[in-house]
Design a protein around this motif. Structure first.
Motif, PDB file in Angstrom:
ATOM      1  N   GLU A 117     -26.363  33.207 101.690  1.00 25.58           N
ATOM      2  CA  GLU A 117     -25.420  33.086 100.581  1.00 25.58           C
ATOM      3  C   GLU A 117     -23.982  33.292 101.057  1.00 25.58           C
ATOM      4  O   GLU A 117     -23.061  32.579 100.634  1.00 25.58           O
ATOM      5  CB  GLU A 117     -25.755  34.117  99.487  1.00 25.58           C
ATOM      6  N   ASN A 118     -23.789  34.255 101.959  1.00 21.99           N
ATOM      7  CA  ASN A 118     -22.454  34.516 102.478  1.00 21.99           C
ATOM      8  C   ASN A 118     -22.003  33.422 103.437  1.00 21.99           C
ATOM      9  O   ASN A 118     -20.809  33.108 103.504  1.00 21.99           O
ATOM     10  CB  ASN A 118     -22.418  35.874 103.175  1.00 21.99           C
ATOM     11  N   LEU A 119     -22.935  32.844 104.172  1.00 22.33           N
ATOM     12  CA  LEU A 119     -22.591  31.713 105.028  1.00 22.33           C
ATOM     13  C   LEU A 119     -22.108  30.538 104.180  1.00 22.33           C
ATOM     14  O   LEU A 119     -21.074  29.932 104.472  1.00 22.33           O
ATOM     15  CB  LEU A 119     -23.794  31.292 105.871  1.00 22.33           C
ATOM     16  N   ARG A 120     -22.848  30.224 103.136  1.00 17.33           N
ATOM     17  CA  ARG A 120     -22.440  29.091 102.292  1.00 17.33           C
ATOM     18  C   ARG A 120     -21.101  29.359 101.610  1.00 17.33           C
ATOM     19  O   ARG A 120     -20.287  28.444 101.438  1.00 17.33           O
ATOM     20  CB  ARG A 120     -23.528  28.786 101.261  1.00 17.33           C
ATOM     21  N   TYR A 121     -20.883  30.601 101.209  1.00 22.43           N
ATOM     22  CA  TYR A 121     -19.598  30.958 100.606  1.00 22.43           C
ATOM     23  C   TYR A 121     -18.464  30.677 101.588  1.00 22.43           C
ATOM     24  O   TYR A 121     -17.438  30.084 101.234  1.00 22.43           O
ATOM     25  CB  TYR A 121     -19.622  32.424 100.179  1.00 22.43           C
ATOM     26  N   PHE A 122     -18.631  31.097 102.827  1.00 25.59           N
ATOM     27  CA  PHE A 122     -17.626  30.815 103.859  1.00 25.59           C
ATOM     28  C   PHE A 122     -17.449  29.315 104.063  1.00 25.59           C
ATOM     29  O   PHE A 122     -16.325  28.817 104.194  1.00 25.59           O
ATOM     30  CB  PHE A 122     -18.030  31.480 105.174  1.00 25.59           C
ATOM     31  N   LEU A 123     -18.544  28.579 104.060  1.00 31.19           N
ATOM     32  CA  LEU A 123     -18.477  27.145 104.339  1.00 31.19           C
ATOM     33  C   LEU A 123     -17.772  26.361 103.244  1.00 31.19           C
ATOM     34  O   LEU A 123     -17.312  25.235 103.487  1.00 31.19           O
ATOM     35  CB  LEU A 123     -19.885  26.586 104.566  1.00 31.19           C
ATOM     36  N   THR A 124     -17.673  26.913 102.033  1.00 26.20           N
ATOM     37  CA  THR A 124     -16.965  26.187 100.975  1.00 26.20           C
ATOM     38  C   THR A 124     -15.492  26.004 101.302  1.00 26.20           C
ATOM     39  O   THR A 124     -14.831  25.121 100.736  1.00 26.20           O
ATOM     40  CB  THR A 124     -17.075  26.907  99.616  1.00 26.20           C
ATOM     41  N   SER A 125     -14.954  26.821 102.213  1.00 30.74           N
ATOM     42  CA  SER A 125     -13.547  26.685 102.599  1.00 30.74           C
ATOM     43  C   SER A 125     -13.387  25.838 103.857  1.00 30.74           C
ATOM     44  O   SER A 125     -12.280  25.708 104.382  1.00 30.74           O
ATOM     45  CB  SER A 125     -12.938  28.070 102.840  1.00 30.74           C
ATOM     46  N   GLN A 126     -14.481  25.245 104.345  1.00 30.88           N
ATOM     47  CA  GLN A 126     -14.455  24.449 105.565  1.00 30.88           C
ATOM     48  C   GLN A 126     -14.812  22.991 105.257  1.00 30.88           C
ATOM     49  O   GLN A 126     -15.323  22.681 104.187  1.00 30.88           O
ATOM     50  CB  GLN A 126     -15.425  25.028 106.601  1.00 30.88           C
ATOM     51  N   ASN A 127     -14.556  22.125 106.227  1.00 26.74           N
ATOM     52  CA  ASN A 127     -14.770  20.690 106.049  1.00 26.74           C
ATOM     53  C   ASN A 127     -15.806  20.207 107.060  1.00 26.74           C
ATOM     54  O   ASN A 127     -15.563  20.245 108.264  1.00 26.74           O
ATOM     55  CB  ASN A 127     -13.447  19.941 106.239  1.00 26.74           C
ATOM     56  N   LYS A 128     -16.942  19.734 106.563  1.00 21.69           N
ATOM     57  CA  LYS A 128     -18.018  19.283 107.453  1.00 21.69           C
ATOM     58  C   LYS A 128     -17.622  18.062 108.275  1.00 21.69           C
ATOM     59  O   LYS A 128     -18.258  17.751 109.285  1.00 21.69           O
ATOM     60  CB  LYS A 128     -19.270  18.966 106.635  1.00 21.69           C
ATOM     61  N   SER A 129     -16.574  17.352 107.838  1.00 22.85           N
ATOM     62  CA  SER A 129     -16.124  16.153 108.549  1.00 22.85           C
ATOM     63  C   SER A 129     -15.172  16.474 109.693  1.00 22.85           C
ATOM     64  O   SER A 129     -14.775  15.577 110.437  1.00 22.85           O
ATOM     65  CB  SER A 129     -15.448  15.185 107.566  1.00 22.85           C
ATOM     66  N   GLU A 130     -14.808  17.743 109.826  1.00 20.17           N
ATOM     67  CA  GLU A 130     -13.960  18.174 110.931  1.00 20.17           C
ATOM     68  C   GLU A 130     -14.838  18.597 112.114  1.00 20.17           C
ATOM     69  O   GLU A 130     -15.918  19.168 111.918  1.00 20.17           O
ATOM     70  CB  GLU A 130     -13.080  19.349 110.505  1.00 20.17           C
ATOM     71  N   PRO A 131     -14.394  18.344 113.351  1.00 16.62           N
ATOM     72  CA  PRO A 131     -15.175  18.764 114.529  1.00 16.62           C
ATOM     73  C   PRO A 131     -14.961  20.243 114.820  1.00 16.62           C
ATOM     74  O   PRO A 131     -14.116  20.622 115.628  1.00 16.62           O
ATOM     75  CB  PRO A 131     -14.617  17.878 115.642  1.00 16.62           C
ATOM     76  N   VAL A 132     -15.729  21.103 114.141  1.00 21.26           N
ATOM     77  CA  VAL A 132     -15.542  22.546 114.253  1.00 21.26           C
ATOM     78  C   VAL A 132     -16.895  23.244 114.391  1.00 21.26           C
ATOM     79  O   VAL A 132     -17.930  22.700 113.998  1.00 21.26           O
ATOM     80  CB  VAL A 132     -14.803  23.120 113.020  1.00 21.26           C
ATOM     81  N   PHE A 133     -16.864  24.452 114.959  1.00 23.21           N
ATOM     82  CA  PHE A 133     -18.055  25.299 114.916  1.00 23.21           C
ATOM     83  C   PHE A 133     -17.635  26.753 114.819  1.00 23.21           C
ATOM     84  O   PHE A 133     -16.554  27.144 115.242  1.00 23.21           O
ATOM     85  CB  PHE A 133     -19.021  25.002 116.059  1.00 23.21           C
ATOM     86  N   PHE A 134     -18.501  27.566 114.196  1.00 28.84           N
ATOM     87  CA  PHE A 134     -18.150  28.914 113.793  1.00 28.84           C
ATOM     88  C   PHE A 134     -19.139  29.926 114.360  1.00 28.84           C
ATOM     89  O   PHE A 134     -20.289  29.603 114.593  1.00 28.84           O
ATOM     90  CB  PHE A 134     -18.170  29.046 112.261  1.00 28.84           C
ATOM     91  N   GLY A 135     -18.689  31.165 114.491  1.00 33.16           N
ATOM     92  CA  GLY A 135     -19.574  32.229 114.920  1.00 33.16           C
ATOM     93  C   GLY A 135     -18.783  33.467 115.287  1.00 33.16           C
ATOM     94  O   GLY A 135     -17.623  33.626 114.892  1.00 33.16           O
ATOM     95  N   HIS A 136     -19.425  34.364 116.042  1.00 32.97           N
ATOM     96  CA  HIS A 136     -18.750  35.558 116.556  1.00 32.97           C
ATOM     97  C   HIS A 136     -17.987  35.133 117.800  1.00 32.97           C
ATOM     98  O   HIS A 136     -18.573  34.852 118.838  1.00 32.97           O
ATOM     99  CB  HIS A 136     -19.780  36.637 116.877  1.00 32.97           C
ATOM    100  N   HIS A 137     -16.672  35.118 117.707  1.00 32.28           N
ATOM    101  CA  HIS A 137     -15.822  34.484 118.705  1.00 32.28           C
ATOM    102  C   HIS A 137     -15.578  35.382 119.911  1.00 32.28           C
ATOM    103  O   HIS A 137     -15.078  36.499 119.782  1.00 32.28           O
ATOM    104  CB  HIS A 137     -14.481  34.111 118.058  1.00 32.28           C
TER     105      HIS A 137
END
Length: 293
Positions: A117-137
């Motif tokens: 649920e928290n992952l999806r909440y974060f993803l609402t502010s991101q764009n799936k069409s952008e070449p990006v990836f997320f995690g513990h940086h």
């Protein structure tokens, strides 16, 4: 709480889950879990029976196909020296067989715990069409840094497309060897896929490569102070209220987290959407967009 407890045994509260249900439809997440045959009955079974059930689609990747579990056998030898190959093969398999099944694609280990649920909440502010990836940086080894494999990392649809189209080139993506997460991070950088800051509006971490206790208490290994891109902070004020993942979580503790997160409630305190809107009344099917971060 014994190791034989089942998720179904836990009492379910009748929560208002209209927002999480709407996000489940809007932000489709495919989760793939890296595992081994020896871990199926010890670790992976618990992942299957707990948090992974909230993924839109879940795949368990191993070296051997087991239709009963089920696992997908990749043409890769087991062992830490071949984790890079397992990840490369897994994302290749997903690109070729499940590209249209999700918008986001998450890799996790069989000792990673994820709050979808928290992952999806974060993803609402991101764009799936952008070449990006997320995690513990982590900020070392790769120029733009890379994301911890144990903390779990998430590729956008565009990132997976780039990997599917060009990731077979060994000059861009090493097929095996090295540290899995660093090598995959190097691959992403070579493909023009960007790392993105995942801290919340207060600068608190969402993805975590250790257990909750370690991030609360500190006591990190020496290497972590050099690797962590956000300063290796500790304490309750450093961990987001909407944390997404934790690593090195043993099976029994996964059941504990299921209980604490989804069942234990302080009576009289309404929680879950404060960061969205403290006073909004949500009708079933209504989707509330989060504030910009």
């Amino acid at each position: 709480m014994s190791g034989n407890i089942k998720f179904e045994d836990l009492h379910l509260h009748k929560d208002t889950d209209a927002i999480s249900k709407a996000l489940y439809q809007k932000e489709r997440v495919l989760c793939w879990i890296m595992t081994t045959p020896k871990n199926l009955d010890v670790k992976t079974r618990v992942v299957r029976d707990t948090w992974s059930r909230r993924c839109n689609k879940v795949l368990f990747m191993s070296s051997v196909t087991d239709p009963k579990f089920p696992t997908i056998g990749l043409n890769v030898s087991e062992g830490r020296r071949h984790l890079t190959a397992k990840t490369m093969h897994a994302f290749r398999y997903i690109y070729e067989n499940h590209f249209d099944d999700a918008d986001w694609f998450m890799k996790a280990d069989d000792d990673t715990y994820v709050i979808l649920e928290n992952l999806r909440y974060f993803l609402t502010s991101q764009n799936k069409s952008e070449p990006v990836f997320f995690g513990h940086h982590f900020k070392t080894i790769v120029k733009q840094g890379y994301n911890s494999g144990g903390g779990g990392y998430v590729l956008s649809k565009q990132a997976l497309r780039r990997y599917g189209e060009k990731g077979h080139d060994p000059k861009l993506c090493h097929p095996d060897g090295g540290s899995e997460d660093a090598e995959f991070g190097r691959c992403m950088e070579n493909l023009g896929v960007r790392t993105v800051n995942t801290t919340d509006a207060l600068g608190r971490s969402r993805f975590h490569c250790f257990t909750p206790e370690i991030h609360l208490e500190g006591g990190y290994p020496k290497w972590y102070y050099q690797y962590d891109a956000n300063g290796a902070k500790k304490g309750a004020d450093s961990v987001s209220d909407y944390a997404i993942s934790f690593h090195y979580v043993p099976p029994q503790k996964m059941y504990f987290l299921e209980f604490y997160i989804y069942h234990l409630r302080p009576y009289g305190i309404v929680s879950g959407t404060q960061e969205l809107n403290r006073h909004v009344k949500v009708k079933p099917g209504t989707l509330i967009q989060p504030h910009a971060k």
